[in-house]
Design an enzyme around this catalytic site. Structure first.
Site, PDB file in Angstrom:
ATOM      1  N   GLU A 217       0.247  -2.224   3.148  1.00  0.00           N
ATOM      2  CA  GLU A 217      -1.171  -2.449   2.866  1.00  0.00           C
ATOM      3  C   GLU A 217      -1.726  -3.643   3.635  1.00  0.00           C
ATOM      4  O   GLU A 217      -2.894  -4.003   3.474  1.00  0.00           O
ATOM      5  CB  GLU A 217      -1.388  -2.651   1.359  1.00  0.00           C
ATOM      6  CG  GLU A 217      -1.355  -1.370   0.562  1.00  0.00           C
ATOM      7  CD  GLU A 217       0.004  -0.675   0.594  1.00  0.00           C
ATOM      8  OE1 GLU A 217       0.050   0.513   0.934  1.00  0.00           O
ATOM      9  OE2 GLU A 217       1.027  -1.338   0.304  1.00  0.00           O
ATOM     10  N   ASN A 301       4.503   4.146   3.510  1.00  0.00           N
ATOM     11  CA  ASN A 301       3.252   4.715   4.010  1.00  0.00           C
ATOM     12  C   ASN A 301       2.825   4.124   5.348  1.00  0.00           C
ATOM     13  O   ASN A 301       3.108   2.974   5.652  1.00  0.00           O
ATOM     14  CB  ASN A 301       2.135   4.490   2.993  1.00  0.00           C
ATOM     15  CG  ASN A 301       1.849   3.007   2.771  1.00  0.00           C
ATOM     16  OD1 ASN A 301       2.661   2.301   2.178  1.00  0.00           O
ATOM     17  ND2 ASN A 301       0.721   2.522   3.249  1.00  0.00           N
ATOM     18  N   ASP A 343      -1.016   7.756   0.705  1.00  0.00           N
ATOM     19  CA  ASP A 343      -0.166   6.616   0.390  1.00  0.00           C
ATOM     20  C   ASP A 343       1.120   7.069  -0.298  1.00  0.00           C
ATOM     21  O   ASP A 343       1.616   6.432  -1.212  1.00  0.00           O
ATOM     22  CB  ASP A 343      -0.892   5.591  -0.497  1.00  0.00           C
ATOM     23  CG  ASP A 343      -0.007   4.391  -0.834  1.00  0.00           C
ATOM     24  OD1 ASP A 343       0.629   3.843   0.082  1.00  0.00           O
ATOM     25  OD2 ASP A 343       0.070   4.022  -2.024  1.00  0.00           O
TER      26      ASP A 343
END
Length: 616
Positions: A217, A301, A343
């Site tokens: 992220e 991810n 994700d």
């Protein structure tokens, strides 16, 4: 504003996007607690076969063994007497963020790793109440809290050659003398200024400490690193994006599927230089087959979440590798979710079994994947032998066994500027990091997981080093039936659930199963439970002080009694609303998870306590 304040503010901002949502249609409930068992139980991988007959009573790595079965061969506690379990002793960690680790038991000492600030405690099991022997304090950088995506968790330690190995949030790996608590070495493996953190539990294979990074992220570049267990020096590093030389792909690399063959796919499957900030970390689990001499692990991810920014398959994210532990060379790879839209990190546990398939015993790995399917792969070749749904799925119609790819539902593809509703499973998947366990006695896999859907809108992506790089607005909610958690006993031979138990909240703890035919797990509202491993009948429960997201273990004490231990302390991504004190009015907080957990603050409070149980 200080650097730390800026990072924390930036990280917090990424968790607070507003978005509306709608409820999904309901589906019929599935049967629960079916009175059946597998008639042809699978066999564990050779290195764990002996554990079903004789267990030394120790717990030296989070998964119990290299095959990641989390099975204890101890049998004093059975389905007939587990109802008599009593609290033996407790220990407070003094930390109140999410406790996801499994304790270790080596000889006559228990070792407990906490969330940030990543304290390591040694408890003397020969003394009444397990007196504290020593505490190791690694003092991780305070700024690392600002690059922790989903709470300040740590998933545990591993023991090898007289040392305890574990990772700190600020991307260091440490080796601590198991007897004295003195630091043997400390190695920096990542850069928090780039958004890297480390939360996973290491695995030690053939004298090498295997460590992976978090930070998908934050636009990190994912990797797996091997350190020399004696010195802490770098042995090798394999990246998960970029040219073959960086990914350690050479002449031995023979993936099963044609789309995974070709030169430098870790570059060509990305637009421009996007692979340099493409995610694909390893913050989950690693398994090892000593006969094949291969390690198996998943990659997370791609970044950012908005797939419009990164056209292509985005290799080698949301997939897995089989590698040689000596030099890291890749032998094969497979992607669970090419060009991941949701994700769906591919970091879950890989259970190594020898499974009868069509009259032939195959060396397989089993993976309850985030995308909603229980996969069975040939661990020699990487071929997908089967993939069956174990939860509610709207984003795909199955897995094409000819290509290994999901059969996607086009109208569920997320995109920029459009709200796509009823995406099931949601970003945490049908199952996230929380590990399953397997019993060679029942032939069943005990899967703790969730039942969540979401609405998603892709937004503009702007990359700034060390700050959130998500580019999506997410709102999660309960899936069909309204229950947000499930414990499923899966029969890998019959390829279906033997029984399941529904829970109000996601089952975010791991499971452990024993030779006494008992399976243990915890709930996010603080109940520690024991079920009959064959039927799913609840046999015992105990209310702890906080929600449980830890990994229970079973061990033999110095008094030859069998004990069960678990850490209680709500948090993690699912429990961030409590551990992080987030505002329930912000439905997109914690990357959308808060909307699904608005009632959790009324069900539990922060905590940090070890509970240990035994028969009277």
């Amino acid at each position: 504003m200080t650097s730390l304040q800026y990072r924390c503010a930036a990280a917090t901002a990424a968790l607070f996007f507003p978005l509306g949502c709608s409820r999904p249609p309901q589906r019929p409930d599935t049967a629960t607690q079916a009175e059946r068992t597998s008639t042809l139980p699978a066999r564990v991988s050779p290195d764990t076969a002996a554990s079903s007959a004789a267990d030394d009573g120790q717990w030296t790595m989070p998964a119990r063994n290299f095959a990641s079965t989390r099975y204890s061969g101890l049998n004093q506690i059975t389905s007939q007497n587990v109802g008599q379990l009593t609290l033996a002793w407790t220990f407070s960690t003094g930390v109140t963020r999410g406790h996801e680790a499994a304790p270790l038991v080596v000889d006559k000492t228990m070792y407990v790793v906490t969330p940030f600030p990543n304290l390591l405690y040694a408890l003397d099991l020969t003394q009444p109440g397990a007196a504290l022997k020593w505490t190791y304090k690694p003092a991780p950088a305070l700024a690392s809290q600002g690059v922790a995506c989903c709470d300040l968790v740590n998933r545990g330690a591993a023991y090898f050659d007289g040392k305890i190995f574990y990772n700190t949030l600020d991307a260091h790996t440490v080796a601590v003398d198991a007897k004295t608590g003195k630091e043997v070495w400390k190695t920096k493996v990542g850069e928090i200024t780039r958004g890297e953190s480390v939360t996973m539990a290491p695995l030690v294979v053939k004298g090498k400490v295997l460590v992976g990074n978090s930070g998908g992220e934050f636009g990190v570049r994912g990797w797996l690193t091997a350190l020399d267990a004696k010195t802490g020096k770098l042995a090798w590093r394999a990246y998960h994006t970029g040219p073959d030389k960086d990914v350690l792909i050479g002449s031995r690399f023979k993936p099963f599927y044609p789309q995974d063959r070709g030169k430098d796919l870790g570059v060509s499957s990305w637009p421009g230089d996007a692979w340099k900030i493409g995610g694909g970390g390893t913050w989950g689990w690693i398994s090892y087959d000593p006969d094949l001499d291969l390690i198996y692990y998943g990659t997370s991810n791609p970044g950012p979440w908005n797939p419009d920014v990164r056209p292509g398959d985005n290799k080698w994210t949301a997939g897995m590798f089989a590698r040689d532990p000596d030099d890291g060379e890749a032998v094969w790879a497979y992607q669970w979710s090419p060009h991941d839209l949701y994700d769906h990190d591919g970091i879950n546990e890989l259970i190594l079994l020898d499974l009868p398939i069509k009259g032939q015993t195959r060396k397989v790995l089993i993976r309850p994947e985030r995308n909603g399917y229980v996969y069975v792969l040939d661990r020699v070749t990487g071929e997908v032998l089967s993939a069956d749904p174990y939860g509610y799925i709207t984003i795909s119609k199955g897995i094409d066994l000819k290509t290994g790819r999901p059969i996607e539902v086009p109208e569920k593809a997320t995109t920029t500027g459009k709200v796509v509703r009823e995406i099931c499973p949601a970003a945490p998947g049908t199952k996230d990091w929380q590990p399953s366990s397997f019993s060679p006695r029942t032939g069943l896999l005990y899967i703790p997981h969730q039942n969540l859907c979401e609405d998603v809108e892709g937004v503009e992506a702007n990359y700034i080093e060390g700050t959130p790089y998500v580019a999506a607005i997410v709102k999660m909610y309960a899936g069909p039936g309204g229950n947000r958690g499930v414990l499923t006993a899966w029969d890998p031979i019959a390829r279906k659930a033997a029984w399941e138990v529904k829970e109000k909240f996601p089952v975010w703890s791991g499971t452990v199963v024993t030779a006494g035919d008992v399976v243990f797990y915890g709930t996010m509202d603080g109940w520690f439970k024991a079920l009959d491993a064959r039927t799913g009948k609840e046999l015992w429960q105990f209310k702890t002080g906080s929600g449980i997201i830890g990994q229970p273990i079973v061990y033999r004490g110095p008094d030859d009694k069998e004990y069960v231990a678990v850490l209680s302390g709500v948090g993690g991504w699912a429990g961030a609303v409590v551990a992080g004190g987030l505002d329930i009015r912000d439905s997109s907080a914690a990357l959308g998870f808060v909307n699904a957990m608005k009632d959790l603050p009324q069900a539990t409070t922060k905590g940090g306590m070890l509970y240990v149980f035994a028969l009277p």
